[in-house]
Motif scaffolding. Structure first.
Motif, PDB file in Angstrom:
ATOM      1  N   ILE A  99      34.235  29.704 -14.644  1.00  0.00           N
ATOM      2  CA  ILE A  99      34.682  28.877 -13.639  1.00  0.00           C
ATOM      3  C   ILE A  99      33.318  28.165 -12.958  1.00  0.00           C
ATOM      4  N   TYR A 100      33.308  26.971 -13.141  1.00  0.00           N
ATOM      5  CA  TYR A 100      32.184  26.004 -12.661  1.00  0.00           C
ATOM      6  C   TYR A 100      32.543  25.455 -11.281  1.00  0.00           C
ATOM      7  N   GLY A 101      31.569  25.497 -10.418  1.00  0.00           N
ATOM      8  CA  GLY A 101      31.699  24.523  -9.144  1.00  0.00           C
ATOM      9  C   GLY A 101      30.751  23.270  -9.660  1.00  0.00           C
ATOM     10  N   LEU A 102      30.826  22.113  -9.431  1.00  0.00           N
ATOM     11  CA  LEU A 102      30.346  20.699  -9.637  1.00  0.00           C
ATOM     12  C   LEU A 102      30.082  20.457  -8.136  1.00  0.00           C
ATOM     13  N   LEU A 103      28.968  20.649  -7.507  1.00  0.00           N
ATOM     14  CA  LEU A 103      28.831  20.048  -6.327  1.00  0.00           C
ATOM     15  C   LEU A 103      27.556  18.946  -5.943  1.00  0.00           C
ATOM     16  N   GLY A 104      27.869  18.341  -5.057  1.00  0.00           N
ATOM     17  CA  GLY A 104      27.076  16.991  -4.780  1.00  0.00           C
ATOM     18  C   GLY A 104      27.689  16.229  -3.610  1.00  0.00           C
ATOM     19  N   ARG A 105      26.565  15.627  -3.010  1.00  0.00           N
ATOM     20  CA  ARG A 105      27.271  14.756  -2.074  1.00  0.00           C
ATOM     21  C   ARG A 105      28.018  13.384  -2.332  1.00  0.00           C
ATOM     22  N   ASN A 106      28.707  12.866  -1.524  1.00  0.00           N
ATOM     23  CA  ASN A 106      29.432  11.630  -2.005  1.00  0.00           C
ATOM     24  C   ASN A 106      28.346  10.665  -2.546  1.00  0.00           C
ATOM     25  N   GLY A 107      28.672   9.998  -3.688  1.00  0.00           N
ATOM     26  CA  GLY A 107      27.625   9.211  -4.354  1.00  0.00           C
ATOM     27  C   GLY A 107      26.765   9.698  -5.190  1.00  0.00           C
ATOM     28  N   ALA A 108      26.580  10.955  -5.600  1.00  0.00           N
ATOM     29  CA  ALA A 108      25.427  11.577  -6.186  1.00  0.00           C
ATOM     30  C   ALA A 108      25.639  11.496  -7.682  1.00  0.00           C
ATOM     31  N   GLY A 109      26.897  11.299  -8.076  1.00  0.00           N
ATOM     32  CA  GLY A 109      27.069  11.114  -9.459  1.00  0.00           C
ATOM     33  C   GLY A 109      27.822  11.976 -10.356  1.00  0.00           C
ATOM     34  N   LYS A 110      28.701  12.726  -9.390  1.00  0.00           N
ATOM     35  CA  LYS A 110      29.558  14.006  -9.920  1.00  0.00           C
ATOM     36  C   LYS A 110      30.796  13.204 -10.783  1.00  0.00           C
ATOM     37  N   THR A 111      31.619  12.361 -10.277  1.00  0.00           N
ATOM     38  CA  THR A 111      32.422  11.684 -10.982  1.00  0.00           C
ATOM     39  C   THR A 111      32.101  10.832 -12.041  1.00  0.00           C
ATOM     40  N   THR A 112      30.968  10.000 -11.959  1.00  0.00           N
ATOM     41  CA  THR A 112      30.432   9.621 -13.182  1.00  0.00           C
ATOM     42  C   THR A 112      30.217  10.471 -14.380  1.00  0.00           C
ATOM     43  N   LEU A 113      29.669  11.731 -13.961  1.00  0.00           N
ATOM     44  CA  LEU A 113      29.286  12.839 -14.931  1.00  0.00           C
ATOM     45  C   LEU A 113      30.669  13.252 -15.751  1.00  0.00           C
ATOM     46  N   LEU A 114      31.500  13.366 -14.621  1.00  0.00           N
ATOM     47  CA  LEU A 114      32.911  13.739 -15.325  1.00  0.00           C
ATOM     48  C   LEU A 114      33.482  12.758 -16.166  1.00  0.00           C
ATOM     49  N   ASN A 115      33.702  11.456 -15.885  1.00  0.00           N
ATOM     50  CA  ASN A 115      33.861  10.330 -16.515  1.00  0.00           C
ATOM     51  C   ASN A 115      33.428  10.076 -18.065  1.00  0.00           C
TER      52      ASN A 115
END
Lengths: 291, 291
Positions: free
Chosen positions: A31-47
């Motif tokens: 179970i991973y947590g993907l952490l980052g501020r708004n705009g850090a690139g988290k959703t881009t990575l998931l997409n």
């Protein structure tokens, strides 16, 4: 097996580099947590992982198969996004049927059981649900999808504390029942810190960390006491945050506590304690300079 | 002065009673948490206090003046809602000017300072902001409004952990600088527990509690240890939650710890600790029965 390998991944929109040369391996059944501020690139990575957008450079494989336009590899993943991509006008119960057409392992009985537990009206149209119940509907579909990799992007948006608690407990029960790879991208970090095995931290499109939670938290500590003595102690330390109230200081130090440290702390009459994951995250990803 | 008195307040929509005979006093210059599950009636209460809707029964006064269609009384309040009620097409900086027309004490310099601090682009149109920055814009306007009563409804929706931390710190700094009455309605309870002086808990439209945080937390405790001995201890107690892991149990008890309790706990080899506000809230407002 369900292991994701990301190598030298870069994504640019025009001149703006949203992800910058990210390499990491997401191991199976953790179970991973993907952490980052708004705009850090988290959703881009998931997409990118789910091939909803295309990378500028780099590769992503699931069980050694490239994900780009690879239906078989992508079927192993269910991605709960912040966006609502469901067909217009569908009721919650219709969404269960619709999902089963794409995910043959979708467990309708489990979805119905969860609907009852969370108190969602399955005869309501998805678009008419409140923010909280819209999140709950997507959570249920993801948990019941039967996929080997579950990705949650901001799953608890709009959920009250009771429903968040139920979600975390259900997620753990689901994982214990059938271990799978889970990625949780969330801003409500402290609440999930006990669930997570590993965290991936992204800052300004770059990978800042990819570590076991225990080892991340073990690499920092708090020291508190009189301002003067905390000042003496931190003189030669890597200090990432200081909070001051009247004559009292609390400093967050990066590093492991050595025997020498412990002796010095005792001599100075200071106290040490553990850092909370969310607070450590804030300090690691913040812009503030520490003096 | 800025004190809100609510007497026998009821609000019905057709046959549905959303608020049921609520009476309470919101004292001046204190920081309140308004807590309740989704659908409990929190936003209805706030809409009634600010006269955006009309009650079915009961009265609300601000400094002994009835709020119904009373501009002078209502000008003492700034209400940050979840809804966006701003004129279409306005830029953030235009919203500052527009607010100053209604709130003559609006502090434009402070709003500009906060905009820089939170990293919001004041030349952007409000409608084009992300969920997080839309919340930040509304937070800034509320903090700078100069009103004697500030009401925040779900202020941190979409905010990352760093921005939430900044908001809490700014709120406290603002309050210390100029004490005022603050009502925070939020689902992210644990993070604000140290800021709140009092909490108002609403369940299914009814007032469940209106207490100092300290006294609320002092009226409950956790007992943990071997299942067998915890079972013995709780036999005659009011127990609102039990968590079990293997042979280990943790029970949440309502009541104060007496000397007799402490002796029994010691004899049984158990441990006690404080309850967290969010966990206590979940137990108090949950539906689950405890066996």
């Amino acid at each position: 097996m369900a292991c994701i390998k990301i190598s030298n991944l870069t994504k640019e929109y025009g001149k703006h580099r949203v992800l910058d040369n990210v390499s990491l391996t997401i191991e199976e059944n953790k179970i991973y947590g993907l952490l980052g501020r708004n705009g850090a690139g988290k959703t881009t990575l998931l997409n990118l992982i789910t091939n909803r957008i295309f990378q500028t450079e780099g590769t992503i494989t699931i069980d050694d198969e490239n994900v780009v336009e690879n239906g078989a590899a992508l079927e192993k993943i269910y991605f709960m996004t912040e966006l609502d991509l469901y067909p217009e006008g569908m009721k919650v119960k219709d969404l269960f049927k619709w999902t089963k057409e794409f995910y043959s392992n979708f467990d309708t009985d489990y979805a119905m059981k969860l609907s009852k537990k969370f108190g969602i009206n399955i005869n309501k149209k998805f678009k008419e649900l409140s923010t909280g119940y819209s999140s709950i509907c997507k959570i249920i579909i993801t948990l019941a999808s039967g996929a080997e990799i579950l990705i949650f992007d901001e799953p608890v948006l709009g959920l009250d504390a009771n429903h968040r608690d139920m979600f975390y407990k259900e997620l753990v029960a689901n994982y214990i029942d059938e271990p799978k790879t889970i990625i949780l991208s969330t801003h409500i970090i402290e609440e999930v810190s006990e669930i997570l095995e590993k965290v991936i931290i992204i800052k300004d499109g770059k990978l800042l960390g990819d570590k076991e939670v225990e080892s991340l938290l073990g690499g920092a500590y708090l020291v508190s006491g009189s301002s003067e003595n905390v000042g003496k102690y931190i003189a030669n330390k890597k200090c990432i945050n200081i909070e001051t109230i009247a004559g009292f200081k609390e400093a967050t130090i990066i590093g492991e506590l050595s025997e020498e440290d412990n002796n010095q702390i005792k001599e100075l009459g200071l106290e040490t304690s553990k850092v909370e994951l969310q607070k450590l995250f804030i300090h690691l990803t913040g812009e503030e300079e520490v003096k």
